[in-house]
Motif scaffolding. Structure first.
Motif, short mmCIF file in Angstrom:
data_model
loop_
_atom_site.label_atom_id
_atom_site.label_comp_id
_atom_site.label_asym_id
_atom_site.label_seq_id
_atom_site.Cartn_x
_atom_site.Cartn_y
_atom_site.Cartn_z
N TYR A 97 0.84 -1.21 0.00
CA TYR A 97 0.00 0.00 0.00
C TYR A 97 0.87 1.25 0.00
O TYR A 97 0.66 2.20 -0.78
CB TYR A 97 -0.90 0.05 1.24
N ASP A 98 1.87 1.27 0.91
CA ASP A 98 2.73 2.45 1.02
C ASP A 98 3.51 2.67 -0.27
O ASP A 98 3.65 3.78 -0.75
CB ASP A 98 3.72 2.28 2.17
N MET A 99 3.99 1.54 -0.80
CA MET A 99 4.85 1.63 -1.97
C MET A 99 4.09 2.11 -3.19
O MET A 99 4.62 2.92 -3.96
CB MET A 99 5.46 0.25 -2.23
N VAL A 100 2.85 1.65 -3.36
CA VAL A 100 2.12 2.04 -4.57
C VAL A 100 1.82 3.54 -4.53
O VAL A 100 1.95 4.24 -5.54
CB VAL A 100 0.86 1.17 -4.78
N THR A 101 1.49 4.04 -3.36
CA THR A 101 1.27 5.48 -3.23
C THR A 101 2.56 6.23 -3.50
O THR A 101 2.59 7.21 -4.26
CB THR A 101 0.77 5.82 -1.81
N ILE A 184 -6.44 2.75 1.88
CA ILE A 184 -5.69 2.81 0.62
C ILE A 184 -6.50 3.56 -0.45
O ILE A 184 -5.95 4.29 -1.26
CB ILE A 184 -5.24 1.40 0.14
N TYR A 185 -7.83 3.42 -0.40
CA TYR A 185 -8.66 4.13 -1.37
C TYR A 185 -8.55 5.64 -1.16
O TYR A 185 -8.51 6.40 -2.13
CB TYR A 185 -10.12 3.68 -1.24
N ALA A 186 -8.45 6.05 0.09
CA ALA A 186 -8.30 7.48 0.37
C ALA A 186 -6.99 7.99 -0.23
O ALA A 186 -6.95 9.07 -0.84
CB ALA A 186 -8.32 7.72 1.88
N ASP A 187 -5.92 7.19 -0.06
CA ASP A 187 -4.64 7.57 -0.66
C ASP A 187 -4.75 7.65 -2.17
O ASP A 187 -4.21 8.56 -2.80
CB ASP A 187 -3.56 6.54 -0.29
N ILE A 192 -4.33 10.56 -7.16
CA ILE A 192 -4.66 10.84 -8.56
C ILE A 192 -5.15 12.27 -8.73
O ILE A 192 -4.92 12.89 -9.75
CB ILE A 192 -5.66 9.83 -9.18
N ALA A 193 -5.78 12.80 -7.70
CA ALA A 193 -6.21 14.20 -7.79
C ALA A 193 -4.98 15.11 -7.82
O ALA A 193 -4.92 16.09 -8.57
CB ALA A 193 -7.11 14.57 -6.61
N ASP A 194 -3.96 14.77 -7.01
CA ASP A 194 -2.77 15.62 -6.91
C ASP A 194 -1.86 15.51 -8.13
O ASP A 194 -1.33 16.51 -8.60
CB ASP A 194 -1.96 15.25 -5.66
N THR A 195 -1.67 14.25 -8.61
CA THR A 195 -0.68 14.10 -9.67
C THR A 195 -1.27 14.30 -11.06
O THR A 195 -0.64 14.88 -11.92
CB THR A 195 -0.01 12.72 -9.62
N LYS A 196 -2.48 13.78 -11.28
CA LYS A 196 -3.01 13.86 -12.64
C LYS A 196 -4.17 14.82 -12.75
O LYS A 196 -4.64 15.13 -13.85
CB LYS A 196 -3.50 12.47 -13.08
N GLY A 197 -4.65 15.32 -11.64
CA GLY A 197 -5.80 16.20 -11.68
C GLY A 197 -7.07 15.42 -12.02
O GLY A 197 -8.08 16.01 -12.40
N ASP A 198 -7.00 14.11 -11.89
CA ASP A 198 -8.18 13.28 -12.20
C ASP A 198 -9.11 13.19 -11.00
O ASP A 198 -8.72 13.45 -9.87
CB ASP A 198 -7.71 11.86 -12.54
#
Lengths: 529, 283
Positions: A97-101, A184-187, A192-198
């Motif tokens: 979980y940590d690593m994927v984030t 993990i869903y919260a992360d 995705i909101a922070d990096t891709k603006g999605d």
């Protein structure tokens, strides 16, 4: 005149007690003085003292591990490194979980290089695993989707997870029933909101989210009761099916990415560096290492910092010694010559003092090199054979010669100002009492000049110990100082924590000497020619 | 230092040995600076005296390294940057420093010693540590690699010199003069500019010259805080010395020695003037 006979406080002209009005005047004076000093003091504190304090703080700061791997750090608490075994499956799952984030945010490489300072090889493990970690749990995704294609829809997840009031917050019910998935869903949503603006409404969750859902449902088969409507039906169908799912352990996935993950040493390093503050950089700067088993010294061939500190100390002392030997006669001469001659000779001391540091360094570089003027003269005289000219540069000799030349005025000037105040009649008295020249000098004159030697020595030593430019240019590999290593860590290796720790040690030495200097000489008495 | 007529042979020998020794040390101090001056006129790209130079042949000397300095855009840009940075940093340290020195010379300053220690610290802290600290801090607030950042950093480095020279001048300042001015109705600002400033001006100017030379000579901090756009003369020399060393450096060094001589003369004249004034003023 009646006042004088009266007992009680003396009054000023306006009737207030004199003591009080004096205090008021003093306070006004103090405030005026402080108001004049304040702008500069603030300027120095903001542009100079603050930045240095901030940098020194980096030598103990270590939030990166607990910030990048928050879940793993908690899971590792129960793991005992002493047992010599890799941690349990739980830890690997949390690491997923940590690593994927972290991999999405690209912070895993930074953490990797940070931990690589402690145990070599971790950096490449993090990079390799970071590239593959988003596939971890893919089997679970496939099995959930096979069960019901709705699991593929972002909308399903939003309905399941999002709070009714705010689509970006996780609903309390989901947090209660499916804690890992919610976390993990919260992360995922935030990343995705922070990096891709999605938005979560358009993106299919990462595979590890499905892994979390599987784990939650195994742990809590009754999770459906927390939901209502379609979500509840979906969850209860899934909960019924998960016991039959094909299982892959995340540990295997990690090991497939890099064998290093089975090494308890790696996990021990992670665990050892979880606290937000670490002594690791300071230990590294004295050739020690914080290992999972406690503090141990580095292997012989990697011990470089103690050597460097010793060398810096040795060379600074050499330079200080040469400055005393060369500076004392000159200061004595200047202090005892008639004013007119001594002023003239003083220019010979002050000119180097005013000449650019780089000019003097380049002069030495040119003079000392093998095809340089000094070697040419030596060959011409016949002292040295043309074939084997002396190597005087890019070694300790070059650094000591050049720095003695550069710092000599800093020895001569304080010595001179002390010698100037020694009254000549003490020596005359000693001689008239039968002392020889040498005894008069050694027993009478020299002890009076000791404060000047002290002041000059501390000043030269303070300046020498932190020198950077000259050792960098004429020091080669054997004549470099600790400063050169600090510069290397800041601009080349980017190990800023270690640079800060080395800097803190250096600064501490300098500040102690500065304090001693202040006690002996007083900083206001520094004279500049 | 005169040898008495009754001196023994041993004393005579020691006396002349001592003089020769001092001569050698002074030679060690001054020779490296003097030797680069003729070398900078070398017609060849060598760093040592050619046989032609030793025979004083006219065509062994040339101005080609100076021509290179004045035509090479890298060196010219570095010169321009240096000339743009140093005066502004000097102005900043002189104005703030003089004000603070006047404050520090008052009778009742709380924490005088501690304040003094902080204000002098930029001179004592190793440059590499100052440079590293400023580098991290200025990159955080977006001043790293800007003109303003370098000027602020250099101003901080120059301040101790201003404080030291100006407080030294103020020690000899006769305070009854400001009291007299106040007595005759001048407000503090007028008193400062009309009475105090003209009298301490020599100290302020030599402090300023120290601050100027500090900024003008500074490499370490500008290497970290500045970027290619702020490449100063010492920076250009530093890279020149580290990478491929070209004889143009000798020409630059000679020019810098000339500047140092000019500054040294000014400071010495000012110091003598200030001493003369102090000798004349009562008390």
């Amino acid at each position: 005149m009646s006042d004088a006979s009266q007992a009680g406080p003396v009054l000023a002209a306006d009737g207030t007690p004199l003591k009080k009005s004096l205090q008021r005047a003093l306070r006004a004076q103090k405030l005026r003085a402080l108001a004049l000093i304040a702008p500069l003091l603030i300027f120095i504190l903001v542009t100079f003292v603050g930045p240095i304090a901030d940098m020194l703080f980096r030598s103990v700061e270590n939030a990166i591990v607990s910030e990048t791997l928050p879940r793993t750090v908690v899971a590792l608490e129960d793991w005992d490194h002493e047992a010599g075994e890799a941690p349990s499956e739980d830890v690997y799952r949390m690491m997923t979980y940590d690593m994927v984030t972290a991999a999405e945010l690209k912070t895993h490489t930074r953490l990797g290089s940070r931990l690589n300072y402690e145990t070599t090889g971790i950096s490449s493990m993090f990079r390799k695993t970071g590239r593959r970690v988003d596939d971890f749990g893919e089997e679970y995704t496939d099995q959930f989707v096979a069960l019901n294609p709705a699991w593929e829809e972002p909308a399903t997840w939003v309905a399941l997870m999002a709070a009714s009031t705010d689509p970006f917050a996780i609903s309390p019910a989901a947090e209660q029933a499916l804690p890992e998935t919610a976390s993990i869903y919260a992360d995922f949503a935030k990343t995705i909101a922070d990096t891709k603006g999605d938005s979560v409404t358009e993106e299919e969750p990462w595979h590890p989210v499905y892994l979390a859902l599987y784990t939650d449902l195994i742990a809590n088969p009754d999770a459906a009761s927390a939901f209502s409507g379609e979500s509840a039906a979906l969850i209860s169908a899934a909960a019924a099916a998960v016991p039959t799912f094909e299982v892959t352990t995340t540990k295997d996935l990690f090991v497939k990415a890099d064998k290093g993950w089975t090494d308890p040493e790696v996990w021990g390093t992670i665990k050892a560096f979880t606290p937000e503050y670490t002594s690791g950089y300071f230990l590294a700067s004295v050739d020690l290492k914080k290992s999972p088993d406690g503090i141990e010294s580095l292997p012989e061939d990697r011990q470089i910092y103690m050597l460097l500190f010793k060398r810096t100390l040795f060379m600074s002392l050499m330079i200080m010694g040469s400055c005393v030997i060369l500076g004392y006669p000159i200061a004595f001469l200047l202090a005892n010559l008639p004013m007119r001659t001594s002023n003239l000779l003083m220019i010979l001391v002050l000119l180097p003092f005013w000449t650019s540091l780089l000019v003097r360094t380049s002069a030495w570089k040119i003079l000392l090199q093998q095809q340089g003027v000094i070697n040419d003269i030596l060959v011409w005289i016949g002292l040295v054979d043309d074939a084997d000219r002396l190597v005087m540069i890019n070694n300790q000799f070059g650094t000591i010669v050049a720095m003695t030349h550069i710092l000599l005025p800093f020895m001569i000037l304080p010595l001179y100002s002390v010698m100037k105040t020694i009254p000549p009649y003490y020596v005359r008295a000693a001689k008239s009492l039968g002392a020889t020249n040498w005894v008069a000098f050694w027993r009478v004159y020299f002890p009076q000049s000791v404060p000047g030697i002290g002041a000059g020595c501390i000043l030269v030593f303070i300046l020498a110990i932190g020198y950077y430019i000259t050792p960098e240019l004429v020091g080669g590999t054997t004549g470099t100082f600790i400063s050169n290593r600090i510069a290397y860590h800041i601009s080349s290796s980017l190990n800023w924590g270690l640079a800060a720790a080395l800097g803190t040690i250096l600064l501490a030495v300098v500040l102690i000497l500065y304090w001693v200097y202040d006690k002996i000489v007083g900083i206001d008495n520094v004279s500049l020619g | 230092m005169e040898l008495p007529p009754y001196a023994t042979t041993g004393q005579r020998i020691w006396h002349y040995t001592f003089k020769v020794l001092c001569g050698l040390i002074l030679f060690f101090l001054i020779a490296p600076i003097v030797v680069i001056i003729p070398l900078s006129f070398n017609a060849e790209n060598f760093f040592t005296f050619t046989p032609g130079m030793l025979a004083f042949e006219a065509d062994a000397y040339s101005f080609k390294h100076y021509q290179d300095f004045f035509s090479n855009p890298d060196w010219q840009q570095a010169l321009v940057n240096s000339v743009q940075i140093a005066p502004v940093a000097t102005l900043l340290s002189v104005s703030l420093g003089t004000l603070a020195a006047v404050g520090l010379s008052q009778d009742h300053v709380p924490f005088r010693r501690a304040i003094m220690a902080i204000l002098i610290s930029p001179m004592i802290v190793p440059l590499i540590i100052s440079a590293a600290g400023m580098y991290f801090f200025y990159s955080r607030i977006g001043l790293q690699g800007t003109y303003v950042g370098v000027v602020l950093a250099h101003a901080a480095l120059g301040i101790p010199f201003v404080i030291i020279t100006v407080t030294a001048t103020l020690v000899g300042f006769d305070r009854s003069l400001t009291r007299a001015a106040a007595n005759m109705g001048a407000d503090p600002v007028t008193t400062f500019f009309k009475i105090q400033m003209p009298l301490i001006l020599p100290g302020v100017i030599s402090g300023g010259l120290f601050a100027f030379i500090t900024s003008f000579d500074e490499v370490v901090v500008v290497l970290f805080v500045g970027s290619a756009g702020q490449k100063t003369l010492p920076w250009q020399m530093f890279t020149g010395l580290r990478e491929q060393i070209s004889p143009t450096i000798l020409a630059v060094a000679t020019i810098l020695v000339g500047i140092s001589i000019a500054l040294l003369t000014t400071v010495e004249l000012l110091r003598r003037r200030s001493e003369r004034l102090r000798g004349m003023s009562p008390g």
